[in-house]
Design an enzyme around this catalytic site. Structure first.
Site, PDB file in Angstrom:
ATOM      1  CB  CYS A 359      -0.893   0.045   1.231  1.00  0.00           C
ATOM      2  SG  CYS A 359      -1.810  -1.443   1.590  1.00  0.00           S
TER       3      CYS A 359
HETATM    4  O1  KQY Z   1      -4.295  -0.590   2.159  1.00  0.00           O
HETATM    5  C1  KQY Z   1      -4.145   0.401   1.516  1.00  0.00           C
HETATM    6  N1  KQY Z   1      -3.955   0.314   0.210  1.00  0.00           N
HETATM    7  C2  KQY Z   1      -4.246   1.740   2.109  1.00  0.00           C
HETATM    8  C3  KQY Z   1      -4.627   1.749   3.493  1.00  0.00           C
HETATM    9  C4  KQY Z   1      -5.065   3.103   3.884  1.00  0.00           C
HETATM   10  C5  KQY Z   1      -5.330   3.226   5.299  1.00  0.00           C
HETATM   11  C6  KQY Z   1      -5.559   4.633   5.689  1.00  0.00           C
HETATM   12  N2  KQY Z   1      -5.577   4.791   7.104  1.00  0.00           N
END
Ligand code: KQY
Length: 368
Positions: A359
């Site tokens: 992420c």
């Molecule tokens: O998992 C993701 N691609 C992003 C997670 C975002 C979390 C924001 N607190």
């Protein structure tokens, strides 16, 4: 929100572009420095150490660029290896998989980017913070720096909610892409058409729910990914009393009965789940409470997953999350990526912010 540069009027598919698989060669990787104290505990200091470790690990096998605010520029620079390029950029948080561009290539030296609409994982209906306008401009700014032309896609989508095999198949979850807080006006067929137009794909494989309690509404990148075309790594739990078991069982059933865009059946590899992991009281106390942002409460389940790794040129950079399962996950990754080094990075601090290594990274494929 407003665009920072002109956009192309056509679509990648119409122009002969496709999104490559993450396992194809990269010219680099982008990240964004974490800072906001209402998501990251203790003023984001522990998360910054974790991000720096990820950047250093990725930078061994491909160039890394870190985007950072003016306020954090010097501190960020001081924590990163000299080989990491640091650029100033305004953002709302630090999840470039979701806010950055999805790069597409044409096989003839062309590379462009897709700038999806971003609404902080659900806007005012379950989204994780407000406002998110600076994050919505990140993709355009990255493309400006990369010198790549931009398609502004007409749908809300995060990069973590798609995985492609580079050969026509895209893997998604219904929990996220059919959520009323993303594109409620679009039918399943219209979502599929938009994916094909902007990713250059031909077939969508729909899984159901994502990892239990994933605050992104079930991003695919936390549940499953392609090791290569035809091979899917899937988060798994043998514990029938754990809600993750039923979620993973459903995903397995769907994958077993699906074929990809080339007509192949999938080889499905089960990755162990860490934990279950929970936020401790001390960790929860370290996060500033701010109305309108995702609360961090002691005892809340964390959506930990070993599928959430970065597939770099010469290295797999995967999250260390639980001493009881880290080695087993590493062995599986070593088996499926024999030509790459498999490097674990302590990642609980990233998980506490709501995501993991995949992420917080965004690959730039080579313009081949
Ligand atoms: O998992 C993701 N691609 C992003 C997670 C975002 C979390 C924001 N607190």
């Amino acid at each position: 929100m407003g665009a920072v540069s002109a956009t192309l009027d056509s679509t990648p598919a119409a122009d002969g572009f496709r999104m490559p698989g993450e396992f194809e060669s990269h010219s680099g990787c982008w990240m964004v420095w974490p800072e906001r104290p209402d998501n990251w505990r203790l003023g984001a200091k522990p998360a910054q150490e974790a991000y720096a470790a990820v950047a250093a690990a990725v930078a061994v096998s491909e160039p890394v660029t870190m985007a950072v605010s003016d306020a954090q520029f010097d501190h960020c620079r001081s924590l990163l290896p000299a080989s990491v390029r640091v650029v100033e950029m305004s953002t709302d948080d630090a999840w470039i998989r979701d806010t950055g561009p999805t790069f597409v290539v044409d096989g003839a030296g062309g590379r462009r980017g897709v700038d999806w609409r971003f609404n902080a994982w659900g806007g005012l209906d379950g989204g994780l913070y407000f406002p998110w306008d600076r994050d919505d401009r990140v993709a355009a700014k990255v493309l400006e720096i990369e010198g790549a032309e931009r398609y502004r896609a007409p749908i809300v989508l995060e990069g973590g909610s798609i995985h492609v095999d580079g050969e026509g198949t895209v893997l998604v979850t219904e929990e996220c892409l059919r959520n009323r807080n993303r594109n409620p006006e679009l039918s399943r067929e219209q979502i599929e058409a938009a994916l094909h137009a902007y990713l250059g794909t031909e077939k969508v494989v729909w899984l159901g729910r994502g990892v239990y309690e994933d605050e992104t509404d079930g991003h695919i990148d936390n549940l499953a990914c392609f090791a290569r075309p035809g091979v899917v790594l899937l988060t798994w739990s043998d514990d029938e009393s754990d809600p993750q078991h039923e979620i993973s069982r459903d995903a397995l059933n769907r994958l077993e009965s699906a074929t990809d865009a080339r007509g192949r059946s999938f080889e499905i590899v089960r990755l162990p789940s860490p934990g279950p992991l929970e936020i401790s009281a001390e960790e929860a106390r370290g996060v500033d409470s701010v109305a309108g942002t995702q609360p961090r409460r002691a005892g809340d389940r964390l959506a930990g997953s070993y599928a959430n790794f970065y597939l770099g040129n010469g290295r797999i950079v995967f999250p260390l999350l639980d001493e009881r399962t880290d080695d087993e996950a590493a062995e599986i990754l070593i088996g499926y990526f024999p030509e790459r080094e498999v490097i674990g990075v302590p990642a609980r601090e990233i998980l506490l912010g709501g995501g993991n290594i995949h992420c917080i990274t965004q690959q730039v494929p080579i313009a081949g």
